[in-house]
Every structure is written in C-alpha cells, then in structure tokens.
Design a protein around this motif. Sequence first.
Motif, PDB file in Angstrom:
ATOM      1  N   HIS A   1      -8.385 -14.350   7.976  1.00 46.98           N
ATOM      2  CA  HIS A   1      -8.602 -15.372   6.936  1.00 46.98           C
ATOM      3  C   HIS A   1      -8.855 -14.685   5.606  1.00 46.98           C
ATOM      4  O   HIS A   1      -9.200 -13.503   5.556  1.00 46.98           O
TER       5      HIS A   1
ATOM      6  N   ARG B   1      -2.657 -14.269   8.939  1.00 48.44           N
ATOM      7  CA  ARG B   1      -2.483 -13.712   7.592  1.00 48.44           C
ATOM      8  C   ARG B   1      -1.179 -14.217   6.963  1.00 48.44           C
ATOM      9  O   ARG B   1      -1.119 -14.499   5.769  1.00 48.44           O
TER      10      ARG B   1
ATOM     11  N   PHE C   1       0.776   5.277   7.981  1.00 49.97           N
ATOM     12  CA  PHE C   1       1.893   5.678   8.847  1.00 49.97           C
ATOM     13  C   PHE C   1       2.359   4.481   9.662  1.00 49.97           C
ATOM     14  O   PHE C   1       1.783   3.403   9.594  1.00 49.97           O
TER      15      PHE C   1
ATOM     16  N   ARG D   1       1.303  -0.218  12.454  1.00 45.20           N
ATOM     17  CA  ARG D   1       0.687   0.584  11.377  1.00 45.20           C
ATOM     18  C   ARG D   1      -0.494   1.400  11.909  1.00 45.20           C
ATOM     19  O   ARG D   1      -1.291   0.941  12.717  1.00 45.20           O
TER      20      ARG D   1
ATOM     21  N   GLY E   1       0.822  -1.215   0.000  1.00 44.32           N
ATOM     22  CA  GLY E   1       0.000   0.000   0.000  1.00 44.32           C
ATOM     23  C   GLY E   1       0.855   1.262   0.000  1.00 44.32           C
ATOM     24  O   GLY E   1       0.579   2.221  -0.725  1.00 44.32           O
ATOM     25  N   THR E   2       1.920   1.247   0.803  1.00 44.16           N
ATOM     26  CA  THR E   2       2.839   2.396   0.874  1.00 44.16           C
ATOM     27  C   THR E   2       3.439   2.660  -0.503  1.00 44.16           C
ATOM     28  O   THR E   2       3.498   3.801  -0.974  1.00 44.16           O
TER      29      THR E   2
ATOM     30  N   SER F   1      -7.620  -4.791  -3.286  1.00 39.93           N
ATOM     31  CA  SER F   1      -8.783  -5.604  -2.863  1.00 39.93           C
ATOM     32  C   SER F   1      -9.040  -5.388  -1.375  1.00 39.93           C
ATOM     33  O   SER F   1     -10.195  -5.332  -0.947  1.00 39.93           O
TER      34      SER F   1
END
Length: 211
Positions: free
Chosen positions: A57, A166, A137, A127, A14-15, A31
């Motif tokens: 999940h 995850r 951040f 995060r 994402g960063t 997503s």
Amino acid sequence: MRMILVGPPGAGKGTQAAKLVETFRIPHISSGDMLRAAVREGTALGKQADGFMKAGHLVPDDVVIGMVVERIGKPDAAAGFMLDGFPRTEPQAAALDRAMAAAGYQLDAVVLIEVAYGLIVDRVTGRRSDPETGEIFHVTFNPPPAAVAGRVVQRKDDTLEAVTQRLEKYHSETVPIIPFYEAKGLLRRVDGVGTPAEVTARITTALRSAR
Ligand code: AP5
C-alpha cells in the motif's frame, strides 16, 4: 536539471537513476529508499511506514510529503535533483508544485518509463539488491557477480501478492497525475523494454531535448 522518474513498480526507475545521476551530476532522491532506510533504522517514520510498505500500500501522503519536501530543501539539491517514486498521488504532485514555487524552482522534465504489465511481475519478484552498495540486480536479467551473490537480499514487498497491490495503487493513484505533467509540456514517455543501457540512452536523449 530538476526531474521526476515515474513508472510502475519494476519499470527500472532505480536502475536508471543510478546511471543518470552520473551523467547529470544531481542527487537521486528515492522516496522508497528513504522509507526503507527509516524502517531499517527503526525511526518513528519507519515504524509508521513499515506495514503499508510490506502490504504494497502507499504510505500516507502527510508522512511522505514532509519527508521529500525537506529533502529537496537540502543544499546538495539546490542545483538540481532526480526524484524517483515521488510524487505518486495527486496531493503529492500538488504539494511538490507548491514547494517548488516557494523555492523559486522549475521542473525541467518528467520521464515516464513504460513497461507492459506482463513483464513487471518477473522483474519485481526476481529483483535482488546488495545491502552494502544498494546496487540492483535480477536473478535472470542481471545476475549479481559471484563476490556479491552470497549477500544479496530480496525486498519484503517483492512478493507476488504485494506487487499485485502495488500495481493496483499505481493504476488508481499514480496514473492520474500523468495528465497534470503532460498538460505542462513536461512529460517524456520512454520505452522501458530493452537492455538497461538502451533504456538509459533513450532517457538521456529525451532529457537533452528537455533542457
Ligand atoms: P518504491 O521503492 O518507489 O518502489 P516502486 O515504485 O514500486 O518501484 P520499484 O523500486 O519496485 O521498481 P523500479 O522501477 O525502481 O525498478 P528497478 O530499477 O528496481 O516504493 C516502495 C514502496 O514504498 C511503495 O509500495 C510504498 O509503500 C512506499 N512509497 C514509496 N514512495 C512513496 C510515495 N511517494 N508515496 C507513498 N508511498 C510511497 O528494477 C526492477 C527489477 O528489474 C530489477 O531486478 C532490475 O535489475 C530489473 N530491470 C531493470 N531494468 C531492466 C531492463 N531494462 N530489462 C530487464 N530487467 C530490468
């Protein structure tokens, strides 16, 4: 440019996407962001996804595939897109392949951001994000400025328990799709350790050679 960002939770997808879309001028299609928006808005899809996400999940393939395939069919994605967090299972990769072939699109690159697992828990649990702008951040590595610090939030799945799940899902479901893209000559492995700017420079170099 049609590309995919892959990597474990907290790799910096994402960063990096936030920086790269400025350079490549293509929409960032995450997503995870789409699912979180659906949860916030309380849509049927969001209600279905919420429990899976909180527990770390994966949301079922049929839910996610329809959502992303519809998104890449929108006019703003006609000239290119940056997928983040999709595909992350073999059925998702196959569905993307079919959708792209049907649309006459070709994938240009798949960037795998590699970060040692030992660094991931710190990155994810520290995060924070700005609910107003979506900016990401980190309490230590990239603290929010004073004007924003009072409103940053932590994701519900950024607990130690959920990130452990995850990571397991990344290993069992997502790592197996990597050889599929490697065999097509599309995979670019990028070291995700260093400052965000250093990682952006590595990805940009890898993408320039892919075009
Ligand atoms: P998703 O939102 O896709 O989460 P993820 O893949 O686990 O990735 P993250 O968002 O945690 O990490 P990131 O790589 O974007 O890292 P970031 O840049 O934020 O998915 C969430 C959930 O949605 C899934 O678990 C699943 O339930 C569901 N889902 C989503 N897509 C799905 C799909 N296709 N199929 C099924 N289910 C799906 O960085 C992390 C932290 O590190 C930040 O604090 C940042 O500031 C910091 N940081 C970034 N870069 C650096 C750096 N270079 N050095 C130091 N710190 C850094």
